[in-house]
Scaffold this active site. Structure first.
Site, PDB file in Angstrom:
ATOM      1  N   LYS A 127      30.239   3.075 -19.869  1.00 62.29           N
ATOM      2  CA  LYS A 127      31.682   3.336 -20.023  1.00 62.29           C
ATOM      3  C   LYS A 127      32.420   2.393 -19.090  1.00 62.29           C
ATOM      4  O   LYS A 127      31.873   1.970 -18.078  1.00 62.29           O
ATOM      5  CB  LYS A 127      31.998   4.781 -19.627  1.00 62.29           C
ATOM      6  CG  LYS A 127      33.313   5.291 -20.167  1.00 62.29           C
ATOM      7  CD  LYS A 127      33.149   5.836 -21.569  1.00 62.29           C
ATOM      8  CE  LYS A 127      34.471   6.214 -22.193  1.00 62.29           C
ATOM      9  NZ  LYS A 127      34.239   6.999 -23.433  1.00 62.29           N
ATOM     10  N   ASP A 167      38.857   4.056 -26.079  1.00 59.58           N
ATOM     11  CA  ASP A 167      38.920   5.431 -25.553  1.00 59.58           C
ATOM     12  C   ASP A 167      40.416   5.650 -25.265  1.00 59.58           C
ATOM     13  O   ASP A 167      41.252   4.956 -25.859  1.00 59.58           O
ATOM     14  CB  ASP A 167      38.045   5.586 -24.290  1.00 59.58           C
ATOM     15  CG  ASP A 167      37.825   7.048 -23.889  1.00 59.58           C
ATOM     16  OD1 ASP A 167      36.948   7.702 -24.472  1.00 59.58           O
ATOM     17  OD2 ASP A 167      38.551   7.561 -23.002  1.00 59.58           O
TER      18      ASP A 167
HETATM   19  P1  NDP Z   1      44.375   8.259 -27.309  1.00 56.45           P
HETATM   20  O1  NDP Z   1      44.815   7.377 -26.195  1.00 56.45           O
HETATM   21  O2  NDP Z   1      44.476   7.780 -28.702  1.00 56.45           O
HETATM   22  O3  NDP Z   1      45.136   9.656 -27.234  1.00 56.45           O
HETATM   23  C1  NDP Z   1      45.054  10.458 -26.096  1.00 56.45           C
HETATM   24  C2  NDP Z   1      45.886  11.699 -26.320  1.00 56.45           C
HETATM   25  O4  NDP Z   1      45.629  12.620 -25.281  1.00 56.45           O
HETATM   26  C3  NDP Z   1      47.372  11.412 -26.270  1.00 56.45           C
HETATM   27  O5  NDP Z   1      48.051  12.327 -27.080  1.00 56.45           O
HETATM   28  C4  NDP Z   1      47.688  11.630 -24.804  1.00 56.45           C
HETATM   29  O6  NDP Z   1      49.039  11.912 -24.531  1.00 56.45           O
HETATM   30  C5  NDP Z   1      46.806  12.816 -24.499  1.00 56.45           C
HETATM   31  N1  NDP Z   1      46.472  12.789 -23.064  1.00 56.45           N
HETATM   32  C6  NDP Z   1      45.873  11.783 -22.378  1.00 56.45           C
HETATM   33  N2  NDP Z   1      45.751  12.083 -21.091  1.00 56.45           N
HETATM   34  C7  NDP Z   1      46.292  13.301 -20.947  1.00 56.45           C
HETATM   35  C8  NDP Z   1      46.459  14.163 -19.847  1.00 56.45           C
HETATM   36  N3  NDP Z   1      46.061  13.808 -18.609  1.00 56.45           N
HETATM   37  N4  NDP Z   1      47.042  15.369 -20.085  1.00 56.45           N
HETATM   38  C9  NDP Z   1      47.453  15.723 -21.341  1.00 56.45           C
HETATM   39  N5  NDP Z   1      47.306  14.935 -22.416  1.00 56.45           N
HETATM   40  C10 NDP Z   1      46.750  13.754 -22.217  1.00 56.45           C
HETATM   41  O7  NDP Z   1      42.875   8.643 -26.951  1.00 56.45           O
HETATM   42  P2  NDP Z   1      41.743   9.253 -27.906  1.00 56.45           P
HETATM   43  O8  NDP Z   1      42.329  10.123 -28.938  1.00 56.45           O
HETATM   44  O9  NDP Z   1      40.862   8.138 -28.305  1.00 56.45           O
HETATM   45  O10 NDP Z   1      40.912  10.125 -26.854  1.00 56.45           O
HETATM   46  C11 NDP Z   1      41.141  11.517 -26.646  1.00 56.45           C
HETATM   47  C12 NDP Z   1      39.905  12.146 -26.025  1.00 56.45           C
HETATM   48  O11 NDP Z   1      38.795  11.974 -26.911  1.00 56.45           O
HETATM   49  C13 NDP Z   1      39.457  11.551 -24.688  1.00 56.45           C
HETATM   50  O12 NDP Z   1      38.869  12.576 -23.910  1.00 56.45           O
HETATM   51  C14 NDP Z   1      38.376  10.564 -25.102  1.00 56.45           C
HETATM   52  O13 NDP Z   1      37.479  10.296 -24.042  1.00 56.45           O
HETATM   53  C15 NDP Z   1      37.708  11.352 -26.223  1.00 56.45           C
HETATM   54  N6  NDP Z   1      36.925  10.596 -27.189  1.00 56.45           N
HETATM   55  C16 NDP Z   1      37.439   9.536 -27.870  1.00 56.45           C
HETATM   56  C17 NDP Z   1      36.679   8.871 -28.811  1.00 56.45           C
HETATM   57  C18 NDP Z   1      37.228   7.765 -29.639  1.00 56.45           C
HETATM   58  O14 NDP Z   1      36.510   7.278 -30.521  1.00 56.45           O
HETATM   59  N7  NDP Z   1      38.478   7.341 -29.457  1.00 56.45           N
HETATM   60  C19 NDP Z   1      35.286   9.255 -29.060  1.00 56.45           C
HETATM   61  C20 NDP Z   1      34.857  10.427 -28.351  1.00 56.45           C
HETATM   62  C21 NDP Z   1      35.653  11.042 -27.445  1.00 56.45           C
HETATM   63  P3  NDP Z   1      49.974  10.792 -23.870  1.00 56.45           P
HETATM   64  O15 NDP Z   1      50.318   9.855 -24.979  1.00 56.45           O
HETATM   65  O16 NDP Z   1      51.144  11.546 -23.352  1.00 56.45           O
HETATM   66  O17 NDP Z   1      49.189  10.144 -22.783  1.00 56.45           O
HETATM   67  O1  2IT Z   2      33.686   8.794 -25.720  1.00 55.14           O
HETATM   68  C1  2IT Z   2      33.270   8.114 -26.682  1.00 55.14           C
HETATM   69  O2  2IT Z   2      32.228   8.398 -27.271  1.00 55.14           O
HETATM   70  C2  2IT Z   2      34.080   6.969 -27.111  1.00 55.14           C
HETATM   71  N1  2IT Z   2      35.130   6.734 -26.556  1.00 55.14           N
HETATM   72  C3  2IT Z   2      33.584   6.076 -28.219  1.00 55.14           C
HETATM   73  C4  2IT Z   2      32.583   5.087 -27.704  1.00 55.14           C
HETATM   74  C5  2IT Z   2      32.159   4.015 -28.671  1.00 55.14           C
HETATM   75  O3  2IT Z   2      31.395   3.144 -28.219  1.00 55.14           O
HETATM   76  O4  2IT Z   2      32.548   4.006 -29.839  1.00 55.14           O
END
Ligand code: NDP
Ligand code: 2IT
Length: 446
Positions: A127, A167
């Site tokens: 990561k 992420d």
């Molecule tokens: P994005 O940046 O697309 O969206 C993040 C969302 O979460 C936004 O709505 C953001 O709001 C909110 N957020 C972020 N930080 C905080 C906080 N401290 N408190 C409250 N809300 C918060 O990210 P993703 O959707 O990609 O990721 C969301 C989660 O999913 C994370 O935990 C990530 O690690 C996990 N994840 C992502 C994957 C992927 O493929 N993208 C895969 C597996 C897991 P704001 O705009 O106000 O910051």
């Molecule tokens: O938390 C996760 O699994 C991710 N943000 C996606 C990682 C990836 O390599 O697609």
């Protein structure tokens, strides 16, 4: 922890990684789950497998200087934690958020080892990220930052070494700039990053994959217990990549999403969220979720994103960030009749909240298992890049669905085998661990 070896290992982890509380939390959960495993298989202790698995193979930490639109020099910190290459090249996303420090990247990298193992695909764990905040920055500032970040990161990654992705704060715009700079400094067009746009080697369905995968996993868990998404009221936190596509698939499966949030607050629309509008606000305009009520004045907006767990629902899908759902929230969800919780975000439920869910027999899908669809589809993108091919949406989506159903089956089976039927936290940790641990033993002390 009752096991003496595991509790002394936990103490060493705390000593060696002082102040990194998210990392301690992630390690403690896994070590607790492994108690019955090491009792049955003391060789994992004797051969130093656990000692090694909690220590990253390599940590890269670097300065990221860039020039803002006013001509001022800004300096951020960049990280890449290459945690484990036992079953494949390091694989995992990059997070750009002001809260990022080494402990956050270590917790995410550690979780990624087991998650990636659960996918059944040959990917190790890693990561990275930065304390850079893309919010409020111009596209050119984001580009200059990404170019500076990649100028250093490029020395450490490669399509057979370490393959980053997105992420929090890293979406297709950032991936584009990062890939462009990698190509420029290495003069190589390879599948070194996943989550690319379709035009230059991305995979169809990668954008949807984490959210869709979360729902495929949840659906498998519900069906195994005589339930389904049909006519269920669903609350989803966040409104980013994971939340939006979890909402879309929830709807495909017959559920009704009534709430979404961002870090400022949440919206509640009892008629069901207008997803087209949310995509317009969040993906196209990069605005706040609050904007929703200017189009739907009959919906409600509330400051304080934590309030979202007060809404009555059947299924809760936390998809924002770590520790966003605590013990009180868990108790509120249960008293409101919630039957299932599945984690789209990484480590969104506190340990106390998880305990409440398990004690109350809530169907609980832990992050490592439930959100593995994103990285699994990244691995499918790597396959397509390697064979210089591009599969259609249905092909990738069908593979994703099969992978998520297998993760559910394997996690359930491991929980049952080790005497914890129904505890998918233990099951996912154990199933994810065993493959990596056996690979480590076969490869010797390296
Ligand atoms: P994005 O940046 O697309 O969206 C993040 C969302 O979460 C936004 O709505 C953001 O709001 C909110 N957020 C972020 N930080 C905080 C906080 N401290 N408190 C409250 N809300 C918060 O990210 P993703 O959707 O990609 O990721 C969301 C989660 O999913 C994370 O935990 C990530 O690690 C996990 N994840 C992502 C994957 C992927 O493929 N993208 C895969 C597996 C897991 P704001 O705009 O106000 O910051
Ligand atoms: O938390 C996760 O699994 C991710 N943000 C996606 C990682 C990836 O390599 O697609």
């Amino acid at each position: 922890m009752k096991n003496e070896y595991l509790s002394s290992l936990m103490q060493r982890v705390i000593q060696r990684n002082q102040g990194e509380k998210e990392f301690h939390q992630a390690v403690r959960e896994v070590l607790e789950s492994l108690e019955p495993v090491v009792e049955k298989h003391p060789e994992y202790i004797k051969k130093g497998v656990l000692e090694c698995i909690v220590e990253p193979e390599r940590i890269i930490k670097f300065r990221v200087p860039w020039v803002d639109d006013n001509g001022n020099v800004q300096v951020n910190r960049g990280f890449r934690v290459q945690f484990s290459s036992s079953i494949g090249p390091y694989k995992g996303g990059l997070r750009f958020h002001p809260s990022v420090y080494e402990g956050i990247i270590k917790f995410l990298g550690f979780e990624q080892i087991f998650k990636n193992s659960l996918t059944g695909l040959p990917i190790g764990g890693g990561k990275g990220g930065s304390d850079f905040d893309p919010k409020g920055k111009s596209d050119m500032e984001v580009m200059r930052f990404c170019q500076s970040f990649m100028s250093e990161l490029a020395k450490h990654i490669g399509s057979y070494t370490d393959i980053p992705a997105g992420d929090i704060g890293v979406g297709s715009r950032e991936i584009g700039y990062l890939f462009g700079q990698y190509k420029r400094v290495t003069n190589k067009f390879t599948g070194v990053i996943t989550g690319k746009s379709i035009e230059y080697g991305g995979s169809l369905a990668r954008r949807e994959a984490t959210g869709f995968g979360l729902c495929y996993f949840t659906d498998a868990m519900l069906r195994d217990n005589g339930e389904s998404f049909r006519n269920k009221t669903v609350v989803i936190s966040g409104s980013g990549n994971v939340a939006i596509y979890a909402a879309k698939k929830t709807r495909h499966l017959g559920g009704k999403v009534v709430a979404l949030s961002d870090s400022d607050g949440y919206i509640y629309d009892k008629n069901g969220i207008d997803l087209k509008l949310v995509k317009q606000i969040k993906e196209a305009e990069r605005k706040r979720i609050k904007t929703y009520i200017s189009v739907h004045p009959d919906a409600e907006y509330h400051e304080n994103c934590k309030g979202i767990w007060q809404i009555k629902c059947d299924i809760a899908l936390p998809c924002a960030t770590e520790n966003e759902l605590d013990k009180n929230d868990a108790e509120t969800l249960i008293s409101n009749g919630c039957i299932a919780v599945a984690e789209g975000a990484n480590m969104p439920s506190t340990p106390e909240a998880i305990q409440v869910f398990l004690e109350n027999n809530i169907l609980f899908g832990p992050a490592k298992a439930a959100n593995a669809g994103g990285v699994a589809t990244s691995a499918l993108e790597m396959s397509q890049n390697s064979i210089r091919d591009a599969w259609d949406f249905e092909t990738v989506d069908a593979k994703l669905k099969e992978i998520m159903e297998n993760i559910y089956k394997n996690s359930s089976a491991a929980a049952e085998e080790y005497g914890m039927k129904g505890n998918l936290v233990a099951g996912a940790n154990i199933a994810g661990f065993l493959k990596v641990a056996n690979a480590m033993m076969e490869q010797g002390v390296v």
